[in-house]
Design a protein around this motif. Structure first.
Motif, PDB file in Angstrom:
ATOM      1  N   ALA A  89       0.823  -1.204   0.000  1.00 32.10           N
ATOM      2  CA  ALA A  89       0.000   0.000   0.000  1.00 32.10           C
ATOM      3  C   ALA A  89       0.860   1.257   0.000  1.00 32.10           C
ATOM      4  CB  ALA A  89      -0.935  -0.007   1.202  1.00 32.10           C
ATOM      5  N   ALA A  90       1.978   1.215   0.741  1.00 34.57           N
ATOM      6  CA  ALA A  90       2.868   2.374   0.805  1.00 34.57           C
ATOM      7  C   ALA A  90       3.511   2.653  -0.556  1.00 34.57           C
ATOM      8  CB  ALA A  90       3.941   2.141   1.858  1.00 34.57           C
ATOM      9  N   TRP A  91       3.998   1.607  -1.216  1.00 36.68           N
ATOM     10  CA  TRP A  91       4.619   1.790  -2.535  1.00 36.68           C
ATOM     11  C   TRP A  91       3.597   2.268  -3.563  1.00 36.68           C
ATOM     12  CZ3 TRP A  91       9.525   2.351  -3.466  1.00 36.68           C
ATOM     13  CH2 TRP A  91      10.478   1.741  -2.630  1.00 36.68           C
ATOM     14  N   LEU A  92       2.414   1.672  -3.539  1.00 36.55           N
ATOM     15  CA  LEU A  92       1.367   2.063  -4.476  1.00 36.55           C
ATOM     16  C   LEU A  92       0.939   3.505  -4.229  1.00 36.55           C
ATOM     17  CD1 LEU A  92      -0.503   1.043  -6.750  1.00 36.55           C
ATOM     18  CD2 LEU A  92      -2.139   0.390  -4.985  1.00 36.55           C
ATOM     19  N   GLY A  93       0.783   3.845  -2.969  1.00 36.19           N
ATOM     20  CA  GLY A  93       0.396   5.213  -2.638  1.00 36.19           C
ATOM     21  C   GLY A  93       1.462   6.222  -3.029  1.00 36.19           C
ATOM     22  N   ALA A  94       2.735   5.881  -2.810  1.00 31.13           N
ATOM     23  CA  ALA A  94       3.821   6.785  -3.179  1.00 31.13           C
ATOM     24  C   ALA A  94       3.860   7.009  -4.691  1.00 31.13           C
ATOM     25  CB  ALA A  94       5.157   6.215  -2.690  1.00 31.13           C
ATOM     26  N   ALA A  95       3.638   5.924  -5.455  1.00 39.35           N
ATOM     27  CA  ALA A  95       3.623   6.048  -6.915  1.00 39.35           C
ATOM     28  C   ALA A  95       2.484   6.966  -7.363  1.00 39.35           C
ATOM     29  CB  ALA A  95       3.477   4.668  -7.552  1.00 39.35           C
ATOM     30  N   PHE A  96       1.321   6.779  -6.749  1.00 35.76           N
ATOM     31  CA  PHE A  96       0.175   7.621  -7.081  1.00 35.76           C
ATOM     32  C   PHE A  96       0.468   9.089  -6.775  1.00 35.76           C
ATOM     33  CE2 PHE A  96      -3.025   9.642  -4.291  1.00 35.76           C
ATOM     34  CZ  PHE A  96      -3.768  10.274  -5.275  1.00 35.76           C
ATOM     35  N   LEU A  97       1.017   9.361  -5.595  1.00 40.86           N
ATOM     36  CA  LEU A  97       1.288  10.739  -5.195  1.00 40.86           C
ATOM     37  C   LEU A  97       2.346  11.380  -6.087  1.00 40.86           C
ATOM     38  CD1 LEU A  97       1.269  10.255  -1.323  1.00 40.86           C
ATOM     39  CD2 LEU A  97      -0.414  11.520  -2.658  1.00 40.86           C
ATOM     40  N   LEU A  98       3.350  10.598  -6.493  1.00 39.28           N
ATOM     41  CA  LEU A  98       4.393  11.114  -7.375  1.00 39.28           C
ATOM     42  C   LEU A  98       3.804  11.519  -8.718  1.00 39.28           C
ATOM     43  CD1 LEU A  98       7.391  11.620  -8.033  1.00 39.28           C
ATOM     44  CD2 LEU A  98       7.538   9.217  -8.754  1.00 39.28           C
ATOM     45  N   ILE A  99       2.994  10.651  -9.303  1.00 36.11           N
ATOM     46  CA  ILE A  99       2.384  10.950 -10.606  1.00 36.11           C
ATOM     47  C   ILE A  99       1.447  12.147 -10.494  1.00 36.11           C
ATOM     48  CG2 ILE A  99       0.830  10.061 -12.386  1.00 36.11           C
ATOM     49  CD1 ILE A  99       1.989   7.270 -11.781  1.00 36.11           C
ATOM     50  N   TYR A 100       0.625  12.155  -9.449  1.00 35.98           N
ATOM     51  CA  TYR A 100      -0.333  13.245  -9.258  1.00 35.98           C
ATOM     52  C   TYR A 100       0.401  14.575  -9.066  1.00 35.98           C
ATOM     53  CZ  TYR A 100      -4.623  15.477  -7.545  1.00 35.98           C
ATOM     54  OH  TYR A 100      -5.704  16.312  -7.388  1.00 35.98           O
ATOM     55  N   LEU A 124      -2.383  27.441  -7.676  1.00 30.95           N
ATOM     56  CA  LEU A 124      -3.062  26.329  -7.016  1.00 30.95           C
ATOM     57  C   LEU A 124      -2.431  24.990  -7.389  1.00 30.95           C
ATOM     58  CD1 LEU A 124      -5.403  25.270  -5.270  1.00 30.95           C
ATOM     59  CD2 LEU A 124      -6.800  25.201  -7.341  1.00 30.95           C
ATOM     60  N   ASP A 125      -2.201  24.783  -8.697  1.00 26.68           N
ATOM     61  CA  ASP A 125      -1.598  23.524  -9.125  1.00 26.68           C
ATOM     62  C   ASP A 125      -0.174  23.372  -8.587  1.00 26.68           C
ATOM     63  OD1 ASP A 125      -3.652  22.279 -10.571  1.00 26.68           O
ATOM     64  OD2 ASP A 125      -3.286  23.546 -12.310  1.00 26.68           O
ATOM     65  N   GLY A 126       0.554  24.476  -8.514  1.00 21.84           N
ATOM     66  CA  GLY A 126       1.902  24.410  -7.956  1.00 21.84           C
ATOM     67  C   GLY A 126       1.899  24.004  -6.491  1.00 21.84           C
ATOM     68  N   LEU A 127       0.970  24.577  -5.719  1.00 25.08           N
ATOM     69  CA  LEU A 127       0.871  24.226  -4.299  1.00 25.08           C
ATOM     70  C   LEU A 127       0.417  22.782  -4.106  1.00 25.08           C
ATOM     71  CD1 LEU A 127      -0.736  27.503  -2.874  1.00 25.08           C
ATOM     72  CD2 LEU A 127       1.628  26.725  -2.609  1.00 25.08           C
ATOM     73  N   ILE A 128      -0.567  22.343  -4.908  1.00 33.13           N
ATOM     74  CA  ILE A 128      -1.042  20.964  -4.807  1.00 33.13           C
ATOM     75  C   ILE A 128       0.075  19.994  -5.174  1.00 33.13           C
ATOM     76  CG2 ILE A 128      -2.601  19.265  -5.850  1.00 33.13           C
ATOM     77  CD1 ILE A 128      -4.709  21.438  -6.014  1.00 33.13           C
ATOM     78  N   GLY A 129       0.840  20.321  -6.215  1.00 34.63           N
ATOM     79  CA  GLY A 129       1.962  19.462  -6.596  1.00 34.63           C
ATOM     80  C   GLY A 129       2.988  19.340  -5.489  1.00 34.63           C
ATOM     81  N   ALA A 130       3.313  20.459  -4.847  1.00 36.27           N
ATOM     82  CA  ALA A 130       4.273  20.419  -3.737  1.00 36.27           C
ATOM     83  C   ALA A 130       3.743  19.573  -2.585  1.00 36.27           C
ATOM     84  CB  ALA A 130       4.569  21.843  -3.265  1.00 36.27           C
ATOM     85  N   LEU A 131       2.446  19.697  -2.299  1.00 36.02           N
ATOM     86  CA  LEU A 131       1.838  18.905  -1.232  1.00 36.02           C
ATOM     87  C   LEU A 131       1.898  17.416  -1.550  1.00 36.02           C
ATOM     88  CD1 LEU A 131       0.108  18.573   1.351  1.00 36.02           C
ATOM     89  CD2 LEU A 131      -1.905  18.957  -0.082  1.00 36.02           C
ATOM     90  N   MET A 132       1.535  17.042  -2.787  1.00 34.69           N
ATOM     91  CA  MET A 132       1.541  15.626  -3.161  1.00 34.69           C
ATOM     92  C   MET A 132       2.949  15.032  -3.101  1.00 34.69           C
ATOM     93  SD  MET A 132      -1.631  15.042  -3.657  1.00 34.69           S
ATOM     94  CE  MET A 132      -1.934  16.334  -2.450  1.00 34.69           C
ATOM     95  N   TRP A 168       7.144  11.646  -0.358  1.00 31.13           N
ATOM     96  CA  TRP A 168       8.400  11.427   0.356  1.00 31.13           C
ATOM     97  C   TRP A 168       8.152  10.910   1.770  1.00 31.13           C
ATOM     98  CZ3 TRP A 168      13.065  10.103   0.133  1.00 31.13           C
ATOM     99  CH2 TRP A 168      13.953  10.340   1.187  1.00 31.13           C
ATOM    100  N   SER A 169       7.080  11.366   2.401  1.00 30.13           N
ATOM    101  CA  SER A 169       6.768  10.884   3.752  1.00 30.13           C
ATOM    102  C   SER A 169       6.467   9.393   3.754  1.00 30.13           C
ATOM    103  CB  SER A 169       5.586  11.663   4.337  1.00 30.13           C
ATOM    104  OG  SER A 169       4.375  11.319   3.696  1.00 30.13           O
ATOM    105  N   LEU A 170       5.951   8.865   2.648  1.00 29.12           N
ATOM    106  CA  LEU A 170       5.708   7.432   2.531  1.00 29.12           C
ATOM    107  C   LEU A 170       6.984   6.672   2.174  1.00 29.12           C
ATOM    108  CD1 LEU A 170       2.286   7.239   0.639  1.00 29.12           C
ATOM    109  CD2 LEU A 170       2.725   6.649   3.017  1.00 29.12           C
TER     110      LEU A 170
END
Length: 208
Positions: free
Chosen positions: A73-84, A186-194, A199-201
């Protein structure tokens, strides 16, 4: 119904859900755009109710005890967050003329594409699973069996109110996003958050 457990569910859910994450950011963005807001909001509410029920009634603890499932779940979630996150930064860097804009100046998107992204930010979002299955479920496990229904109902009530509030907030903010540069911010801030969540994962997996 146990009223005390009901209000405990509301309080705990409020603490967990209010933090802006991938799902909240997506719902807010859809509301600002004015695109498929009702469908997106309803999908998130129903999904959150299912996750809450799974967590409160024991499924989350079962998943948390499996190291293999937790790491997957951690690897899958990290991949999703990176792409997003990278997609958000890509949108922020694109020139306005490269984006598909409708007659109202909003980014156009099909209903199924919107629901597909909503599915991803909800069911492939590790923080949604962590909050509802593990944390909420762990707290519910400390209650008496007869109190867990009220606890779950309280959490579901707060979830419904929160996503409805997000959809209304986006409409209020929409006039501020009439210019292209506000979307870039907005997109820049969302990208930084994702990417920070990604990285936290990854940090516990790469730097044990």
């Amino acid at each position: 119904m146990d009223i005390i457990a009901y209000w405990q569910g509301i309080t705990v859910s409020a603490v967990l859900i209010v933090a802006i994450g991938a799902q909240n950011a997506w719902v807010l963005g859809q509301s600002i755009r004015g695109q498929h807001v009702v469908q997106t909001t309803l999908f998130c509410i129903v999904s959150d109710w299912l996750l809450i029920a799974m967590g409160v009634f024991g499924v989350g603890q079962t998943l948390a005890r499996s190291p293999v499932l937790s790491q997957a779940a951690a690897w899958l979630g990290a991949a999703f967050l990176l792409i997003y996150g990278l997609q958000s930064w890509r949108r922020a860097l694109l020139q306005q003329e490269e984006l598909h804009i409708d007659s109202n100046g909003q980014l156009s998107q099909s209903r199924w594409a919107a629901l597909g992204t909503t599915f991803i930010v909800t069911w492939l979002n590790p923080h949604a699973w962590l909050d509802t299955l593990v944390l909420l479920g762990g707290l519910a496990s400390q209650l008496q069996a007869h109190s867990r229904g009220g606890f779950a109902l309280g959490a579901m009530t707060l979830s419904c109110l929160w996503f409805c509030a997000l959809s209304l907030l986006g409409r209020w903010l929409a006039p501020w996003f009439a210019r292209a540069w506000t979307w870039k911010v907005l997109d820049g801030l969302i990208g930084a958050l994702m990417l920070s969540l990604c990285w936290s994962l990854l940090r516990p997996l790469l730097l044990p």
